[in-house]
Structures are given as structure tokens and as C-alpha cells.
Design an enzyme around this catalytic site. Structure first.
Site, PDB file in Angstrom:
ATOM      1  N   ASP A  34       0.528  -1.252  -0.047  1.00 23.10           N
ATOM      2  CA  ASP A  34       0.206   0.039  -0.060  1.00 23.10           C
ATOM      3  C   ASP A  34       0.759   1.298   0.026  1.00 23.10           C
ATOM      4  O   ASP A  34       0.488   2.501  -0.616  1.00 23.10           O
ATOM      5  CB  ASP A  34      -0.947   0.040   1.149  1.00 23.10           C
ATOM      6  CG  ASP A  34      -1.997  -1.045   1.098  1.00 23.10           C
ATOM      7  OD1 ASP A  34      -2.319  -1.608  -0.072  1.00 23.10           O
ATOM      8  OD2 ASP A  34      -2.740  -1.277   2.229  1.00 23.10           O
ATOM      9  N   GLU A  63      -2.387  -2.711  -9.198  1.00 24.62           N
ATOM     10  CA  GLU A  63      -1.334  -1.822  -9.498  1.00 24.62           C
ATOM     11  C   GLU A  63      -1.106  -1.344 -10.742  1.00 24.62           C
ATOM     12  O   GLU A  63      -0.207  -0.913 -11.116  1.00 24.62           O
ATOM     13  CB  GLU A  63      -0.111  -2.949  -9.163  1.00 24.62           C
ATOM     14  CG  GLU A  63       0.096  -4.074 -10.577  1.00 24.62           C
ATOM     15  CD  GLU A  63      -0.708  -5.026 -10.001  1.00 24.62           C
ATOM     16  OE1 GLU A  63      -0.201  -6.135 -10.431  1.00 24.62           O
ATOM     17  OE2 GLU A  63      -1.716  -5.369  -9.197  1.00 24.62           O
TER      18      GLU A  63
END
Length: 361
Positions: A251, A277
């Protein structure tokens, strides 16, 4: 990784650029309506013009038009233009309120028509300003109005009509107070709704626009026939980061990438988390050297990032430029194919799907 572009996306785009464009159009419309109202007010007075209106209304129109010209030229912000317009209108109605006590017939039992415009200002304050600022402006307007009324009812109004004019003034001031209380409540609720709506279009982890917001931006650009450049990029081996260092570190990486994207975003561009992502940049149309330079600067900064034990973030970048009105699915498909070309050639690079188009001009 590429999913079909949803055609059922709503028409309204919450993206800041679109919101500002709508606010600018509203401001322009209000400027012209204000000028028309000023001209109409003078026309009905001819040939015996009011001593205040004969100079104040043309001056107010000039202020409004000047603000619009400066805003259109980019010399002032929309916020400054709105503040200037509100200040000009408020100054005029307060002068007119003071003036009417001086020129009204000694037998007049009520206030003049220009007091109707106070309701517009009370409502406008809560439409264009945050609730707290709007409350302060409305309260100041109400307090000044009360002072003007109190002064004239005490010192200048004829005793024959003072009782009636006091009643009319109290009604006028109560209307302002009621408008302020109502608009304060509604304004707070409106801001809460806008915040909730904005949250629906924001990726909670990175703070970027989410996929829904990006899709609606593309829909808007397509409807307007605008050209644009898409950059679709995917972080290299991101699964390893989560597997080796945990999702908390993953994160941190995603948030760091988002900050880099925002830091290099040109004016008018949108950065979105497309999914997982994968990120999407929607840019004003870029030439090949422009977009390559921008993405190389991003890649360099990403390589120098460090998040715990993770450093040297790399990504695959695919670039495609849209034709005016082209279906966004096709543009996205070209950017996606360009990104996969980079993956097949060893990752950590940029591939332009429309090299010839981006070289033009």
C-alpha cells in the site's frame, strides 16, 4: 488486465476540471443577466434617472464584465471573480437600501423594489461559498442592512410613516434572517452530499481518481470531440512486494506511485488508479518527445523511491493518442497493447502505440 469500457457511465463528471467549466459557464450567464437587469432598470427610469442608479448600475455592469474578461484571460481565478461579483452586487444593494430612505416620498409605507435583490444575494452566498464563509457573508449583509434601517427609522423617516416603515423593515430583515438560517442548514447538507459524491469517484488508498471517474472523464472528452493522450502503466512484479513484504508495504508503494503521478501531471490531466497496481493518466494531447520526457522523469523518480525494504519501483508504460471523438475502448486497447509490448521486451520502459501521430506538428 484491460476490461471493457462501460458505456453506461453517468453523464455527470465529478472531475474538478469539468466542475470548474460548469461554474465558469454559470458565472458568465450571471454576468450577462446582471448587465441586462442593470440596463432594464435604467430603461424604465428614462428620462428621469435615479441619482444613484445613473452611475452605480453602469459601474456595476463594468465591474461584472471586467471580472469576466479577466477570468476568460486567465488573469484571475474563478474564486476571485465570484468574490468580486458578490462584493459588487452587495455594495450596490446596500447603497440602494440606504438611498431609498433618502428619496422615498414622505407618505411611503413600504420599502422599494430593489430590496427584492437581497434574497438573491442570501441564496447566492450559500451556492458559491463554503457554508461557514457563506454564513459570515450573509450575517454581515444582514447586520449592515439592520444598521441602515435602524438609522433611518430613527433619524430620517417621517413620524407619519415610521410605524408602517418599521413593520416593512422588520419583515425585510426577518426574511434575511430566515433565509440565512435555512441556507446554512441546506448548505451544510449540500457540502456533505458533495463530499460523499466526491468520495464515490476517489480511490480511497491513493487519493487518485478511481476507475469510474476516469471512465466518465473519457466519456466527456469523447462527447466534446477532444483529442487526448492515454498512458496506461502497470508496476513490475508488484505481487512479489505483497508476498515478500506484506500488503501494508504494498500500500505504501501504491501511494508513493500516486504521488509521483500527481507531481508530474500537466495542467488539465487526470491521474487514476485503474485497478490493482495499474494506473491511468489522461493527458492533453502530447507529442512523442513530450510524453517520453514526462514518463522518463516519472520513471527516474520511481527508481529513487524507497518504502521500507522496497526500493527501485519500475513499471511498464503504454501510450496511445485518441482521434477526436474516437471510442475510448479503442484508445485504451492500443495503450494496453503498447504496455504489454513493454512487458514482453523486458519491462521498465515506455512504448508509444501511435508514434507517427505523436510526432506530427
Amino acid at each position: 488486465m484491460l476490461k471493457l469500457f462501460r458505456r453506461s457511465a453517468p453523464e455527470i463528471l465529478p472531475e474538478p476540471a469539468s466542475w470548474n467549466a460548469g461554474q465558469r459557464r454559470m458565472f458568465m450567464a450571471l454576468v450577462w443577466l446582471s448587465c441586462l437587469a442593470c440596463a432594464a432598470a435604467l430603461a424604465v427610469q428614462a428620462p428621469r434617472f435615479d441619482p444613484l442608479d445613473v452611475w452605480a448600475l453602469p459601474l456595476l455592469s463594468l465591474v461584472m464584465l471586467t471580472l469576466q474578461l479577466l477570468l476568460g484571460a486567465g488573469r484571475i481565478s474563478l474564486q476571485v471573480a465570484v468574490m468580486g461579483a458578490f462584493a459588487g452586487a452587495a455594495t450596490y444593494v446596500l447603497l440602494a437600501l440606504n438611498h431609498q430612505f433618502q428619496v422615498m416620498p414622505r407618505t411611503s409605507w413600504t420599502l422599494m423594489e430593489n430590496t427584492y435583490w437581497f434574497a438573491v444575494l442570501y441564496a447566492a452566498a450559500f451556492l458559491v461559498f463554503p457554508p461557514r464563509q457563506a454564513l459570515r457573508l450573509a450575517a454581515a449583509l444582514l447586520a449592515l442592512s439592520a444598521c441602515i434601517c435602524a438609522y433611518h427609522l430613527t433619524f430620517t423617516v417621517s413620524p407619519l410613516t415610521r410605524t408602517h416603515l418599521t413593520g416593512a423593515s422588520v419583515q425585510f430583515l426577518l426574511m434575511g434572517a430566515v433565509m440565512t438560517v435555512m441556507q446554512t442548514t441546506l448548505g451544510t447538507q449540500r457540502m456533505q452530499l458533495l463530499a460523499a459524491r466526491a468520495a464515490a469517484y476517489t480511490d480511497t488508498l491513493t487519493g487518485l481518481a478511481n476507475r469510474r471517474a476516469a471512465e466518465e472523464r473519457l466519456s466527456d472528452l469523447t462527447r466534446q470531440g477532444e483529442t487526448y493522450t492515454l498512458v496506461l502503466f502497470d508496476l513490475d512484479h508488484f505481487k512479489r512486494v505483497n508476498d515478500m513484504h506484506g500488503h501494508a508495504t504494498g500500500d505504501l508503494v501504491l501511494r508513493g506511485v500516486a504521488q509521483v503521478a500527481l507531481g508530474h501531471l500537466p495542467q488539465g490531466g487526470v491521474a487514476a488508479r485503474w485497478g490493482g497496481e495499474e494506473f491511468l493518466l489522461i493527458l492533453p494531447e502530447q507529442r512523442d518527445r513530450q510524453v517520453r520526457s514526462l514518463l522518463d522523469a516519472m520513471r527516474l523518480e520511481l527508481r529513487h523511491q524507497r518504502h521500507g525494504n522496497v526500493s527501485g519501483v519500475t513499471a511498464c508504460f503504454g501510450v496511445a493518442t485518441a482521434h477526436a471523438g474516437e471510442d475510448p475502448e479503442r484508445v485504451l486497447a492500443r495503450a494496453d497493447a503498447a504496455m504489454y509490448t513493454v512487458k514482453q521486451q523486458g519491462r521498465n520502459d515506455v512504448h508509444l502505440a501511435d508514434l507517427r501521430r505523436t510526432q506530427m506538428g
